[in-house]
Design an enzyme around this catalytic site. Structure first.
Site, mmCIF file in Angstrom:
data_model
loop_
_atom_site.group_PDB
_atom_site.id
_atom_site.type_symbol
_atom_site.label_atom_id
_atom_site.label_comp_id
_atom_site.label_asym_id
_atom_site.label_seq_id
_atom_site.Cartn_x
_atom_site.Cartn_y
_atom_site.Cartn_z
ATOM 1 C CG ASP A 31 28.985 58.346 64.462
ATOM 2 O OD1 ASP A 31 28.050 59.358 65.012
ATOM 3 O OD2 ASP A 31 29.847 57.785 65.133
ATOM 4 C CG ASN A 87 20.289 61.713 70.342
ATOM 5 O OD1 ASN A 87 18.999 61.021 70.359
ATOM 6 N ND2 ASN A 87 21.429 60.877 70.075
ATOM 7 C CD GLN A 94 23.216 67.544 72.171
ATOM 8 O OE1 GLN A 94 22.169 67.964 72.854
ATOM 9 N NE2 GLN A 94 23.887 68.211 71.095
ATOM 10 C CB SER A 95 27.956 62.278 73.767
ATOM 11 O OG SER A 95 27.926 61.890 72.358
ATOM 12 C CG HIS A 100 25.144 65.644 65.764
ATOM 13 N ND1 HIS A 100 25.709 66.457 67.290
ATOM 14 C CD2 HIS A 100 24.889 64.376 66.478
ATOM 15 C CE1 HIS A 100 25.435 65.438 68.201
ATOM 16 N NE2 HIS A 100 24.969 64.328 67.715
#
Ligand code: AMP
Ligand code: ZN
Length: 114
Positions: A31, A87, A94-95, A100
């Site tokens: 990340d 998420n 979640q973005s 994932h």
């Protein structure tokens, strides 16, 4: 392939990532804004927006995401202590709208999450 999706870009090798594992079905990379000493994202190569949009046809790859997450945790030396998070939906945090799993480890974790 969804050309506007950053994780499809990583899967296709078009965008840079610090890849720690990949095979025909899944890819794992670090990340860019780590929330723990180890913070790795494990994604299917197939563009699925979130687990909420996965179907029965995706059962095998969903299982593979879990097994790959555990394998990467072992590769990272997390010694059986880690957290997996996915998420689903902006309200849940979640973005990036390509499924994932977050693999987080290397520090103590509180519960419940925020
Ligand atoms: P989520 O908020 O659950 O959708 O998680 C998305 C995660 O993707 C965040 O932790 C971001 O830091 C991470 N992220 C976004 N773009 C990239 C990228 N290009 N490479 C690596 N991680 C990314
Ligand atoms: Zn995608």
């Amino acid at each position: 392939m969804n050309t506007h999706c950053p994780f499809c870009g990583i899967s296709a090798g078009e965008d840079p990532a610090d890849i720690v594992y990949q095979d025909a079905d899944v890819i794992a990379f670090r990340d860019i804004h780590p929330k723990a000493p180890t913070h790795i994202l494990i994604i299917p190569r197939k563009h699925i927006p979130s687990v909420a949009q996965a179907g029965a046809i995706d059962a095998a790859v969903l299982g593979k995401l879990m097994l790959t997450s555990a394998k990467v945790a072992e590769m990272e030396g997390l010694d059986g202590a880690f957290r997996l998070v996915t998420n689903a939906g902006a309200r849940a945090g979640q973005s990036v709208f390509h499924l994932h799993v977050h693999l987080l480890g290397g520090r103590a974790m509180g519960w419940p999450p925020g």
